[in-house]
Enzyme design. Sequence first.
Site, PDB file in Angstrom:
ATOM      1  N   GLU A  39      65.209  47.593  63.221  1.00  0.00           N
ATOM      2  CA  GLU A  39      66.344  46.696  63.468  1.00  0.00           C
ATOM      3  C   GLU A  39      66.923  46.300  62.123  1.00  0.00           C
ATOM      4  OE1 GLU A  39      68.420  42.808  63.965  1.00  0.00           O
ATOM      5  OE2 GLU A  39      66.715  43.243  62.680  1.00  0.00           O
ATOM      6  N   ASP A  41      70.788  44.786  59.950  1.00  0.00           N
ATOM      7  CA  ASP A  41      72.005  43.985  60.117  1.00  0.00           C
ATOM      8  C   ASP A  41      73.157  44.590  59.312  1.00  0.00           C
ATOM      9  OD1 ASP A  41      70.538  41.731  61.498  1.00  0.00           O
ATOM     10  OD2 ASP A  41      69.477  41.774  59.580  1.00  0.00           O
TER      11      ASP A  41
HETATM   12  O1  G3P Z   1      68.318  41.661  66.557  1.00  0.00           O
HETATM   13  C1  G3P Z   1      67.655  40.467  66.776  1.00  0.00           C
HETATM   14  C2  G3P Z   1      67.521  39.587  65.579  1.00  0.00           C
HETATM   15  O2  G3P Z   1      67.570  40.327  64.399  1.00  0.00           O
HETATM   16  C3  G3P Z   1      68.545  38.499  65.549  1.00  0.00           C
HETATM   17  O3  G3P Z   1      68.280  37.607  64.521  1.00  0.00           O
HETATM   18  O4  G3P Z   1      69.084  36.535  62.485  1.00  0.00           O
HETATM   19  O5  G3P Z   1      67.182  38.105  62.374  1.00  0.00           O
HETATM   20  O6  G3P Z   1      69.472  38.969  62.764  1.00  0.00           O
HETATM   21  P1  G3P Z   1      68.517  37.835  62.968  1.00  0.00           P
HETATM   22 MG    MG Z   2      69.178  41.105  63.075  1.00  0.00          MG
END
Ligand code: G3P
Ligand code: MG
Length: 239
Positions: A39, A41
């Site tokens: 995962e 961003d």
């Molecule tokens: O994808 C779920 C999770 O990553 C959301 O929270 O703030 O870590 O991007 P965050």
């Molecule tokens: Mg995330």
Amino acid sequence: MQSRRRLIRFAHRGASALAPENTFSAFREAAEHGCDWIETDVRLTSDLVPVLIHDERVDRTTGARGAVGKMTLRQVRRLDAGSWFGHRFRGERIPTLDEALEWSRHRCGLNLEMKEEDRREEAIHRVIRSVAAHAAADRVLFSSFRAEDLLRIRAALPRVRLGWLVSRTSRGLKPLDRRAGLFALHPKDSLVTPRLVRRCLRMGLAVHVWVVNRPERLAQLEAMGVRGVMTDDPRVFSP
Ligand code: G3P
Ligand code: MG
């Protein structure tokens, strides 16, 4: 006796407890620890290149100051995204989305979470372009809190898996699933109940929970029928 299916393993921002988040060191750790998905961003640089960083500003993870969206790719690439985590990670770079897609081809799948706020449409467009160019649509899971993002991705990339991120309520799940063809619900751990999981399973949706770092919680979620979990520390899967 048939053995139960193994939980799907997501490394949250890569194996972010073992290496600096959203860097190739964290991605490699995730792959070495048997994670199925990473995962990560997505944000845009000022010259509209998708890069992988969680915060709007680079301060926390690079020691420099400024907003990612105000820096060119060249400036972003000069930053040290590793030293804050430990000396041995010094010189680690912020990856581009294209690099990560290329890297992931023969390793883990990539769960891309859309974080860009100001230039959201442009960011979605760039993600679509990159994913299409890497012909890796079946290795990508795109997740977002916003229904409109999921609908746009679905219209452009029929094979990409979609996960709807929720942190407070999952109201509207059914109509969104009808329109977007979701693969999964991605709820925050605190939102997960046996009832929510049953509902998703009835709809044919997987449930992927974030963020789980305790083995006891992992076992509870698995017993409910949760299909995958995101963790900072993949060692949680083999305590
Ligand atoms: O994808 C779920 C999770 O990553 C959301 O929270 O703030 O870590 O991007 P965050
Ligand atoms: Mg995330």
